[in-house]
Every structure is written in structure tokens, then in C-alpha cells.
Design an enzyme around this catalytic site. Structure first.
Site, PDB file in Angstrom:
ATOM      1  N   TYR A   1       0.801  -1.216   0.000  1.00 24.66           N
ATOM      2  CA  TYR A   1       0.000   0.000   0.000  1.00 24.66           C
ATOM      3  C   TYR A   1       0.841   1.277   0.000  1.00 24.66           C
ATOM      4  CZ  TYR A   1      -3.657  -3.241   1.597  1.00 24.66           C
ATOM      5  OH  TYR A   1      -4.541  -4.281   1.704  1.00 24.66           O
TER       6      TYR A   1
ATOM      7  N   HIS B   1      -4.183   6.605  -1.398  1.00 24.09           N
ATOM      8  CA  HIS B   1      -4.789   6.601  -0.060  1.00 24.09           C
ATOM      9  C   HIS B   1      -3.737   6.773   1.038  1.00 24.09           C
ATOM     10  CE1 HIS B   1      -8.708   6.314   1.574  1.00 24.09           C
ATOM     11  NE2 HIS B   1      -8.745   5.047   1.914  1.00 24.09           N
TER      12      HIS B   1
ATOM     13  N   TYR C   1      -4.929  -0.264   9.862  1.00 19.92           N
ATOM     14  CA  TYR C   1      -5.602  -0.121   8.568  1.00 19.92           C
ATOM     15  C   TYR C   1      -6.573   1.062   8.658  1.00 19.92           C
ATOM     16  CZ  TYR C   1      -3.376  -4.360   6.973  1.00 19.92           C
ATOM     17  OH  TYR C   1      -2.426  -5.271   6.642  1.00 19.92           O
TER      18      TYR C   1
ATOM     19  N   ASN D   1      -9.644   1.834   8.059  1.00 22.29           N
ATOM     20  CA  ASN D   1     -10.988   1.810   8.633  1.00 22.29           C
ATOM     21  C   ASN D   1     -11.015   1.857  10.151  1.00 22.29           C
ATOM     22  OD1 ASN D   1     -11.596   1.460   5.967  1.00 22.29           O
ATOM     23  ND2 ASN D   1     -12.748  -0.445   6.225  1.00 22.29           N
TER      24      ASN D   1
ATOM     25  N   ASP E   1      -5.690  11.929   2.197  1.00 23.57           N
ATOM     26  CA  ASP E   1      -6.003  12.118   0.790  1.00 23.57           C
ATOM     27  C   ASP E   1      -7.418  12.665   0.654  1.00 23.57           C
ATOM     28  OD1 ASP E   1      -6.738   9.435   1.811  1.00 23.57           O
ATOM     29  OD2 ASP E   1      -7.575   9.114  -0.192  1.00 23.57           O
TER      30      ASP E   1
END
Length: 202
Positions: A14, A19, A64, A66, A91
Site C-alpha cells: 500500500y 490513499h 488499517y 478503517n 487524501d
């Protein structure tokens, strides 16, 4: 103590995603201003240092996106911080690429990291909104933000990360409007944007 939070997802796969630009910016602040080495704390990694006259904790949640609010709430409670002590770098698809806007509170515009922080800590924290552009179709947003920046975007991404890191002391001092303007002018001077840019504050 102030808390600067970069939003993103942990893991090499990632690390260059749109993001994750919040992670990228906060990591650059640590490097630019000589913060201590990162260490595991608050369900993520954190480091302490100073920006101008202010002592600042930088935090990259490891939960993460969320569940970012869990890490933020833990750091807040440890240092007995209020929402006014917190700035979250994230972002923003509703801003054009390379634009930066600062606001206090407001909506979350579907951003799961902001949703989690607001749920765990409250809503009236500072958001440093970093424009990554919109794919043009809401059905494409998930794939878009979890994709790496394109090759032709990398120059402005590097310039913006450097510019925000250079001027992070203004944010720590509460000079949000001056910070926003300085970033805007610096990016224009580097060739990203024009004199006719609409300086919106959405």
C-alpha cells in the site's frame, strides 16, 4: 503536545497508494525536522520531536484505514489531548491533484479514516486535506485510491510532500491560513498550478 496523524494502510503493497499520501507526508515531516526514530506505540508507529516551539507526536496508525480512530484515541488519552491538538493528514478526492486545504471539523466525505477518528475521538479536529483528484466515476473511487500514483503524477507528489514537510511548523503554530497559502505559492513556483488557479476553500 500536539498530535499529527498520517492516514494510510500499513504494508509495502500500500505504500505508494494515493490513499497513503497522509503516511508519506508525516514520514517526510519526521525526516525533515530530525524527529527520533519511529517506534511501535499506540497501535501503530510514533515518534516525538519539535516543530518550531511546539512539541509534536507524529503517528502512523497500524490498524488499517478503517480503524484509524483506535490508534488516535489511544494517543489522545495517553497525553490527555483535546481535539484542538490534533491534525490529520489525508487524501482528498474532492480536491484537484497537488492542492492542499486545511479545515477544522466538517463532513467526512466518505473517507473511512476520518469516519473512524470521528467515531472514536470526536469530529472537531484539524484536517490537512491533500488533493489526489477524482477518477470521474464514484464507482471507481475505491480502486482509484488504492492504486499507486501514476508515473506522470510522481513529480507533483514529491514536490508536495517536500513542501508540506518544509512548512509543517506553521501548522504546529496554528498558522493554518499562512501554511495553506505558502504551500499554494510554493507549488506554483515549482510549476504545479497557475496564477489563475481558483483558490477554493471547500
Amino acid at each position: 503536545m500536539l498530535l499529527f496523524v498520517g492516514l494510510g494502510n500499513p504494508g509495502a503493497e500500500y505504500s505508494r497508494n494515493r490513499h497513503n499520501i497522509g503516511f508519506m507526508v508525516v514520514d517526510a515531516i519526521a525526516k525533515r525536522h530530525g524527529f527520533a526514530p519511529w517506534r511501535r506505540r499506540f497501535q501503530g508507529v510514533a515518534t516525538e520531536g519539535t516543530l518550531g516551539r511546539e512539541k509534536v507526536l507524529l503517528l502512523l496508525p497500524g490498524t488499517y484505514m478503517n480503524e484509524s480512530g483506535r490508534a488516535v484515541a489511544e494517543a489522545m488519552h495517553f497525553y490527555k489531548m483535546g481535539l484542538s491538538d490534533i491534525a490529520v493528514f489525508h487524501d482528498e478526492i474532492e480536491l484537484p491533484p497537488a492542492k492542499v486545504r486545511v479545515k477544522i471539523g466538517g463532513g467526512i466525505a466518505g473517507h473511512n479514516g476520518l469516519r473512524s477518528i470521528s467515531a472514536h475521538a470526536g469530529n472537531d479536529y484539524k484536517r490537512v486535506r491533500i488533493g489526489v483528484g477524482h477518477p470521474g466515476d464514484k464507482d471507481l473511487v475505491h480502486h482509484y485510491v488504492l492504486s499507486d500514483f501514476a508515473k506522470d503524477e510522481r513529480d507533483w507528489v514529491t514536490a508536495l510532500i517536500d513542501t508540506v514537510a518544509d512548512n509543517a511548523g506553521m501548522l504546529a503554530a496554528g498558522q493554518d491560513a499562512s501554511f495553506q497559502n505558502k504551500v499554494h505559492l510554493a507549488m506554483r513556483a515549482k510549476g504545479f498550478g497557475t496564477a489563475n488557479d481558483k483558490d477554493d476553500t471547500n
